[in-house]
Design a protein around this motif. Sequence first.
Motif, PDB file in Angstrom:
ATOM      1  N   GLU A   1      70.472 -97.043  35.191  1.00  0.00           N
ATOM      2  CA  GLU A   1      69.728 -97.312  36.887  1.00  0.00           C
ATOM      3  C   GLU A   1      70.837 -97.197  37.541  1.00  0.00           C
ATOM      4  OE1 GLU A   1      66.403 -97.672  37.184  1.00  0.00           O
ATOM      5  OE2 GLU A   1      65.800 -98.210  35.354  1.00  0.00           O
ATOM      6  N   ILE A   2      70.569 -96.761  38.842  1.00  0.00           N
ATOM      7  CA  ILE A   2      71.322 -96.658  40.235  1.00  0.00           C
ATOM      8  C   ILE A   2      70.672 -97.053  41.249  1.00  0.00           C
ATOM      9  CG2 ILE A   2      72.989 -95.205  41.594  1.00  0.00           C
ATOM     10  CD1 ILE A   2      73.075 -93.244  39.408  1.00  0.00           C
ATOM     11  N   ALA A   3      71.251 -98.321  41.963  1.00  0.00           N
ATOM     12  CA  ALA A   3      70.622 -98.670  43.312  1.00  0.00           C
ATOM     13  C   ALA A   3      71.500 -98.522  44.277  1.00  0.00           C
ATOM     14  CB  ALA A   3      70.143-100.079  42.765  1.00  0.00           C
ATOM     15  N   TYR A   4      71.106 -97.899  45.377  1.00  0.00           N
ATOM     16  CA  TYR A   4      72.226 -97.837  46.610  1.00  0.00           C
ATOM     17  C   TYR A   4      71.431 -98.892  47.417  1.00  0.00           C
ATOM     18  CZ  TYR A   4      74.079 -96.142  50.847  1.00  0.00           C
ATOM     19  OH  TYR A   4      74.876 -96.089  52.017  1.00  0.00           O
TER      20      TYR A   4
ATOM     21  N   VAL B   1      82.205 -92.461  43.690  1.00  0.00           N
ATOM     22  CA  VAL B   1      81.898 -92.023  42.259  1.00  0.00           C
ATOM     23  C   VAL B   1      80.530 -91.091  42.137  1.00  0.00           C
ATOM     24  CG1 VAL B   1      81.403 -92.916  39.787  1.00  0.00           C
ATOM     25  CG2 VAL B   1      82.844 -94.194  41.615  1.00  0.00           C
ATOM     26  N   GLN B   2      80.616 -89.928  41.852  1.00  0.00           N
ATOM     27  CA  GLN B   2      79.548 -89.161  41.823  1.00  0.00           C
ATOM     28  C   GLN B   2      78.973 -89.187  40.476  1.00  0.00           C
ATOM     29  OE1 GLN B   2      78.423 -87.708  44.551  1.00  0.00           O
ATOM     30  NE2 GLN B   2      80.091 -88.478  45.794  1.00  0.00           N
ATOM     31  N   MET B   3      77.771 -89.747  40.341  1.00  0.00           N
ATOM     32  CA  MET B   3      77.322 -89.775  38.845  1.00  0.00           C
ATOM     33  C   MET B   3      75.670 -90.086  39.142  1.00  0.00           C
ATOM     34  SD  MET B   3      79.563 -92.530  36.664  1.00  0.00           S
ATOM     35  CE  MET B   3      79.363 -93.689  37.966  1.00  0.00           C
ATOM     36  N   THR B   4      74.934 -89.607  38.110  1.00  0.00           N
ATOM     37  CA  THR B   4      73.672 -89.679  38.310  1.00  0.00           C
ATOM     38  C   THR B   4      73.037 -90.139  36.824  1.00  0.00           C
ATOM     39  OG1 THR B   4      71.666 -88.663  39.065  1.00  0.00           O
ATOM     40  CG2 THR B   4      73.225 -87.444  37.582  1.00  0.00           C
ATOM     41  N   TRP B   5      71.567 -90.527  36.912  1.00  0.00           N
ATOM     42  CA  TRP B   5      70.999 -90.925  35.838  1.00  0.00           C
ATOM     43  C   TRP B   5      71.264 -90.158  34.729  1.00  0.00           C
ATOM     44  CZ3 TRP B   5      69.260 -91.042  40.857  1.00  0.00           C
ATOM     45  CH2 TRP B   5      68.827 -92.221  41.276  1.00  0.00           C
ATOM     46  N   GLY B   6      71.379 -90.797  33.317  1.00  0.00           N
ATOM     47  CA  GLY B   6      71.370 -89.867  32.138  1.00  0.00           C
ATOM     48  C   GLY B   6      72.726 -89.478  31.826  1.00  0.00           C
TER      49      GLY B   6
ATOM     50  N   ILE C   1      83.959 -98.340  37.278  1.00  0.00           N
ATOM     51  CA  ILE C   1      83.040 -97.425  36.832  1.00  0.00           C
ATOM     52  C   ILE C   1      83.577 -96.114  37.010  1.00  0.00           C
ATOM     53  CG2 ILE C   1      81.499 -97.257  38.554  1.00  0.00           C
ATOM     54  CD1 ILE C   1      79.379 -96.961  36.355  1.00  0.00           C
ATOM     55  N   SER C   2      83.710 -95.178  35.918  1.00  0.00           N
ATOM     56  CA  SER C   2      84.099 -93.847  36.107  1.00  0.00           C
ATOM     57  C   SER C   2      83.404 -92.611  35.281  1.00  0.00           C
ATOM     58  CB  SER C   2      85.799 -93.829  35.627  1.00  0.00           C
ATOM     59  OG  SER C   2      85.983 -92.403  35.619  1.00  0.00           O
ATOM     60  N   ALA C   3      83.337 -91.871  35.826  1.00  0.00           N
ATOM     61  CA  ALA C   3      82.651 -90.432  35.142  1.00  0.00           C
ATOM     62  C   ALA C   3      83.422 -89.747  34.088  1.00  0.00           C
ATOM     63  CB  ALA C   3      82.132 -89.562  36.271  1.00  0.00           C
ATOM     64  N   SER C   4      84.724 -90.337  33.908  1.00  0.00           N
ATOM     65  CA  SER C   4      85.599 -89.910  33.138  1.00  0.00           C
ATOM     66  C   SER C   4      86.445 -90.894  32.236  1.00  0.00           C
ATOM     67  CB  SER C   4      86.682 -88.960  33.641  1.00  0.00           C
ATOM     68  OG  SER C   4      87.393 -89.665  34.560  1.00  0.00           O
ATOM     69  N   PRO C   5      86.669 -90.733  31.003  1.00  0.00           N
ATOM     70  CA  PRO C   5      87.250 -91.471  30.259  1.00  0.00           C
ATOM     71  C   PRO C   5      88.403 -92.624  30.839  1.00  0.00           C
ATOM     72  CG  PRO C   5      87.010 -89.946  28.807  1.00  0.00           C
ATOM     73  CD  PRO C   5      86.640 -89.478  30.326  1.00  0.00           C
ATOM     74  N   LEU C   6      88.552 -93.944  30.801  1.00  0.00           N
ATOM     75  CA  LEU C   6      89.325 -94.887  31.022  1.00  0.00           C
ATOM     76  C   LEU C   6      90.293 -95.451  30.025  1.00  0.00           C
ATOM     77  CD1 LEU C   6      86.970 -97.165  33.160  1.00  0.00           C
ATOM     78  CD2 LEU C   6      88.624 -95.447  34.225  1.00  0.00           C
ATOM     79  N   ASP C   7      91.678 -95.463  30.427  1.00  0.00           N
ATOM     80  CA  ASP C   7      92.447 -96.274  29.504  1.00  0.00           C
ATOM     81  C   ASP C   7      92.712 -97.777  29.906  1.00  0.00           C
ATOM     82  OD1 ASP C   7      93.411 -93.882  28.802  1.00  0.00           O
ATOM     83  OD2 ASP C   7      94.584 -93.191  30.255  1.00  0.00           O
ATOM     84  N   GLY C   8      93.403 -98.482  29.036  1.00  0.00           N
ATOM     85  CA  GLY C   8      93.574 -99.764  29.246  1.00  0.00           C
ATOM     86  C   GLY C   8      92.707-100.675  28.294  1.00  0.00           C
ATOM     87  N   PRO C   9      92.579-102.015  28.557  1.00  0.00           N
ATOM     88  CA  PRO C   9      92.155-102.902  27.860  1.00  0.00           C
ATOM     89  C   PRO C   9      90.478-102.825  28.428  1.00  0.00           C
ATOM     90  CG  PRO C   9      93.078-104.073  29.427  1.00  0.00           C
ATOM     91  CD  PRO C   9      93.795-102.654  29.695  1.00  0.00           C
TER      92      PRO C   9
ATOM     93  N   SER D   1      78.982-103.327  40.324  1.00  0.00           N
ATOM     94  CA  SER D   1      78.796-103.157  41.854  1.00  0.00           C
ATOM     95  C   SER D   1      79.908-102.292  42.269  1.00  0.00           C
ATOM     96  CB  SER D   1      78.457-104.458  42.134  1.00  0.00           C
ATOM     97  OG  SER D   1      77.377-105.180  41.631  1.00  0.00           O
ATOM     98  N   MET D   2      79.957-101.416  42.781  1.00  0.00           N
ATOM     99  CA  MET D   2      80.943-100.543  43.427  1.00  0.00           C
ATOM    100  C   MET D   2      80.446-100.635  44.952  1.00  0.00           C
ATOM    101  SD  MET D   2      81.847 -96.629  43.284  1.00  0.00           S
ATOM    102  CE  MET D   2      80.358 -96.287  44.387  1.00  0.00           C
ATOM    103  N   LEU D   3      81.675-101.134  45.817  1.00  0.00           N
ATOM    104  CA  LEU D   3      81.920-101.198  47.194  1.00  0.00           C
ATOM    105  C   LEU D   3      81.814-100.072  47.771  1.00  0.00           C
ATOM    106  CD1 LEU D   3      81.724-103.121  49.702  1.00  0.00           C
ATOM    107  CD2 LEU D   3      84.356-102.751  49.906  1.00  0.00           C
ATOM    108  N   ASN D   4      80.746 -99.452  48.901  1.00  0.00           N
ATOM    109  CA  ASN D   4      80.753 -98.188  49.360  1.00  0.00           C
ATOM    110  C   ASN D   4      81.563 -98.376  50.595  1.00  0.00           C
ATOM    111  OD1 ASN D   4      78.719 -97.104  47.451  1.00  0.00           O
ATOM    112  ND2 ASN D   4      77.192 -98.222  48.615  1.00  0.00           N
ATOM    113  N   SER D   5      83.000 -98.194  50.283  1.00  0.00           N
ATOM    114  CA  SER D   5      84.006 -98.285  51.499  1.00  0.00           C
ATOM    115  C   SER D   5      84.108 -97.106  52.441  1.00  0.00           C
ATOM    116  CB  SER D   5      85.334 -98.463  50.812  1.00  0.00           C
ATOM    117  OG  SER D   5      85.791 -97.522  50.097  1.00  0.00           O
TER     118      SER D   5
END
Length: 384
Positions: free
Chosen positions: A329-332, A362-367, A312-320, A352-356
């Motif tokens: 929704e966000i659940a920590y 990834v700095q994102m919020t609702w909406g 997941i990304s807050a900016s556009p992604l390339d590729g298939p 799901s993103m691992l909090n390594s």
Amino acid sequence: MKAQSLGSVRKSFAPWADPAAKPFIRFEGLTKVFDGTAAIDDLNADIFHREFFALLGASGSGKSTLLRLLAGFEVPTRGRIVLDGEDMTGIPPYRRPVNMMFQSYALFPHMSVAKNIAFGLKQDGMAKSEREDRVADALKLVKLENYGRRKPHQLSGGQQQRVALARSLVKRPKVLLLDEPLGALDKKLREETQFELTDLQYELGMTFIMVTHDQEEAMTMADRIAVMGDGKILQVGTPPEIYEAPRSRFVADFIGTVNIFDGTLVARDGDRLTIETADGHPIEVDGNEERGGALQIGAKTAYAVRPEKLRISASPLDGPNVMSGEVWEIAYIGDMTSFHLKLDSERIVRVSMLNSSRESAVQMTWGERAWVSFEPNAGLVLSA
């Protein structure tokens, strides 16, 4: 001499893959009917000596009935159970080489903890000194060393369940049947006991069969898992096989969390498939020759991909396989963060993103607008 880790032992343990291996327990055409409804429906399965086998399913799937049939508490309507080469038909529970830990504890209220644990050993005529040693070892296993003199009503629910577990283990039967064995334990103790149980099972050379609805528990403890539904076994496999290679939509959806994209096969280029989803997103798929090879252009199909396989990304992604939508929704959850992305089609995609690191990458919020993508070999083609 350096001890061998249990992990390396379990990794090489796979008698089910050996055509010459003889099953220790065999269910043959097993059926159990209650009031005209089949709780177990023409079930066939093999379990091997020293295997930790889990029966996993929702309430009413038949897993506890199957356990009770093996214990002798229920009589099959049809079929038979063979244990260590012996047909169990007509053999009463007390003569079967099995012991069962009941979900309801079934402790004697007038006896102390130690006497509850020792009851079966005393009935068998074991010498007092050996009984005491066995009871002491069992109490240590379940972390109740100082509770031997107490009565069951003086214990918490979790402690009572541990006494029931100790009583089931102390006789060291050929087969130990566990019906939701760790359900009343707190999370930390449950996790510790899971590993202690698997260690003990290996050390004693016993076969364990566990009923559970807890997927994480089954994945952690079992050599193989049987996923049950409507009195049938829908798939048997190792935890990675069940999770990564489900054979049906039901199993894929039941085990863990999954995104399933329904669609139509619109193109094929070698083992690369293109599926046009009902949401209007084309999905590029490869590495699915076994499942996708028989599909014809125009065939209805589905593609299953686990949330941790997406990025997941807050900016556009390339590729298939790129999709975008609103962070809904966000659940920590501590070790990872779960995102629900609402596509323009209103479909929810789970990521799901691992909090390594201590700060989320990834700095994102609702909406906010976000993009997700996954590799063509990240998921699995399923029949629609």
